[in-house]
Design an enzyme around this catalytic site. Structure first.
Site, PDB file in Angstrom:
ATOM      1  N   ALA A 115      32.540  42.970  37.746  1.00 12.01           N
ATOM      2  CA  ALA A 115      31.554  42.339  38.622  1.00 12.01           C
ATOM      3  C   ALA A 115      30.231  42.071  37.897  1.00 12.01           C
ATOM      4  CB  ALA A 115      31.322  43.228  39.842  1.00 12.01           C
ATOM      5  N   GLU A 152      43.947  53.607  41.384  1.00  3.92           N
ATOM      6  CA  GLU A 152      43.453  53.762  42.751  1.00  3.92           C
ATOM      7  C   GLU A 152      44.575  53.571  43.766  1.00  3.92           C
ATOM      8  OE1 GLU A 152      38.818  52.519  41.830  1.00  3.92           O
ATOM      9  OE2 GLU A 152      40.236  50.949  42.296  1.00  3.92           O
TER      10      GLU A 152
END
Ligand SMILES: Cc1cc2nc3c(=O)[nH]c(=O)nc-3n(C[C@H](O)[C@H](O)[C@H](O)COP(=O)(O)OP(=O)(O)OC[C@H]3O[C@@H](n4cnc5c(N)ncnc54)[C@H](O)[C@@H]3O)c2cc1C
Length: 452
Positions: A322, A173
């Site tokens: 997460a 990213e």
């Protein structure tokens, strides 16, 4: 009789979701974290590259929990846990405190690992906190600024060479975003340099990018990155990092020196040091990444009143994502409730894999959900939707959507502020030595001895 006291360490996904899961329990929750915010780490790279502001991905924890009357939020750095006396010892700069507990949930996460070369951090910051992201933003934007005014062609090349170490989701990213910044956002803004000439190198010791996504999506991601102009160097281990650049060694033993000013370290994680504190007192094992090997119900061996969740727990088959932290936190909260309410024991923790995704550039992402593999625009839309869903706070969702609209429609970025604090704050404090922040707050500059 006083209420059962649950202390939670950390306000990340593990800490916050543990607190929320206890909102209807007859307990007193104290959440202690070293930052005032709950950080949505998956979007840190957008703060580093000027797409989002730090506030958009980091709402105040006490604001999120304001309606939860049984929860108190305290700002402090936990330095020790006394398992025998059931006390958490913490400080806010130079103010020391102790908080007793009946149950403890440790969700202190993980930091960056430099694989035993911690001095690399001076020159190649990691990407774990808002401070990291803002420091990287300062370094990335400043590189273009220096390139614009320097008269030395070698120095200009060094400034326009960006290196990203680690081809996992964060590295991919970052590399994609720096290249888009150079080719789209900064177009027509400079007079001496062409920002689009910037080299962006993505370096990894593995043989493919995004290894957890499998070879097919890895190859697709690499193709998209290369089309964008990112140079992907695989099978390449970084052996040295200094202020001027870095050295890599390929599998065949050859080495290459790359001169680069802005370097990003996105490789490797290391469990928080509180893991060692717990291990030393309980005899629990730590895995190679310093994560605590917990019991199947996520409790600390020999201490059923202590749970370790999230990135700091080592549980086979549960990745450091997460969902691992959220589900683990809910499980620990359910265990505590079941004991107090004498309901059925939830037993061992079972992780439900909800898939993983990574963006590569505007309108291009990859996603793996069970056996379904997505890439390109569809994956990007799924990524957009899911990230928006998981950002905490209505205000943050609205402003993030607006910032994305600006970037995706106009190629502009609203968050290009760079300050001296961002650029040198971390290194200046390190230079001044331990405890310097507290002395500075008290105005006792005369007591500061560099390097003490
Ligand atoms: C750059 C990046 C990108 C990511 N992208 C994705 C993604 O796309 N999808 C995904 O699912 N996962 C992603 N992850 C992983 C995900 O963010 C983590 O798995 C998750 O945040 C773990 O939650 P946690 O609560 O265990 O730890 P964290 O979220 O790291 O929270 C730890 C908390 O503990 C606090 N703390 C630490 N030490 C102390 C101390 N001594 N005293 C007091 N407080 C302390 C910290 O301040 C923080 O509040 C990414 C991670 C990073 C770094």
């Amino acid at each position: 009789m006083s209420r059962h006291r649950v202390v939670i360490i950390g306000s990340g996904f593990g800490g916050l979701f543990a607190a929320k899961a206890l909102r209807r329990a007859d307990v007193e929750v104290t959440l202690i974290a070293k930052t005032t915010h709950h950080l949505f780490q998956p979007l840190l790279y957008q703060v580093a590259t000027g797409v989002l502001s730090e506030g958009e991905i980091a709402p105040a924890t006490r604001e999120i929990l304001r309606r939860q009357a049984n929860a108190q939020v305290l700002l402090g750095l936990v330095e020790d846990i006394d398992l025998t006396n059931r006390v958490v010892k913490w400080r806010f700069h130079n103010e020391y405190n102790e908080t007793p507990y009946d149950s403890l949930i440790v969700a202190a996460g993980a930091g960056q690992s430099y694989f035993g070369n911690d001095h690399f951090a001076t020159f190649a910051p990691g990407m774990k906190s808002i401070d990291d992201a803002l420091e990287l933003r300062a370094r990335i934007f400043s590189a273009f600024e220096i390139a614009e005014f320097t008269h030395d062609p070698d120095e200009r090349t060094r400034m326009l060479t960006f290196t990203v170490v680690g081809a996992g989701p964060t590295g991919v990213e970052m590399a994609g975003q720096i290249r888009e910044l150079a080719t789209s956002t900064l177009r027509n803004e400079f007079r001496t340099i062409d920002p689009a000439s910037a080299r962006v190198l993505l370096i990894d010791g593995a043989d493919q990018v995004l290894p957890p996504f499998g070879p097919e999506l890895g190859a697709k991601s690499q193709e998209t990155l290369e089309r964008l102009g990112v140079e992907v160097k695989l099978g390449a281990l970084v052996t040295d990092v200094d202020d001027n650049g870095l050295t890599i060694r390929y599998k065949d033993g050859t080495t290459e020196r790359i001169e680069s000013f802005a370097k990003v370290w996105a490789a490797g994680v290391q469990g928080n040091e509180l893991g060692r504190t717990l291990a030393e007192q309980s005899g629990a094992e730590l895995d190679r990444a310093g994560r605590v090997v917990v019991e199947p119900d996520l409790s600390l061996p020999g201490h059923p009143e202590v749970f370790v969740v999230g990135d700091l727990m080592a549980v086979p088959g549960v990745p450091g994502v997460a969902q691992g932290a959220i589900q683990g936190a809910r499980h620990a909260a359910a265990k505590i409730r079941s004991r107090l309410e004498h309901t059925g024991d939830p037993g061992a923790f079972k992780y439900k894999d909800k898939g993983s995704m990574a963006t590569i550039s505007k309108f291009a992402a990859v996603a793996k959900i069970g056996s379904i593999k997505l890439s390109g625009f569809i994956a990007w839309v799924a990524w957009l939707f899911l990230h928006l869903l998981y950002i905490a706070g209505f205000k943050q969702r609205v402003t993030t959507l607006l910032s994305w609209a600006i970037t995706f429609i106009t190629n502009g970025r609203s968050q290009r502020v760079v300050t001296n604090q961002q650029m040198v704050g971390r290194l200046a404090l390190e230079h001044l030595g331990r405890g310097s922040s507290g002395r500075l707050i008290k105005g006792r500059r005369d007591e500061l001895t560099p390097g003490s």
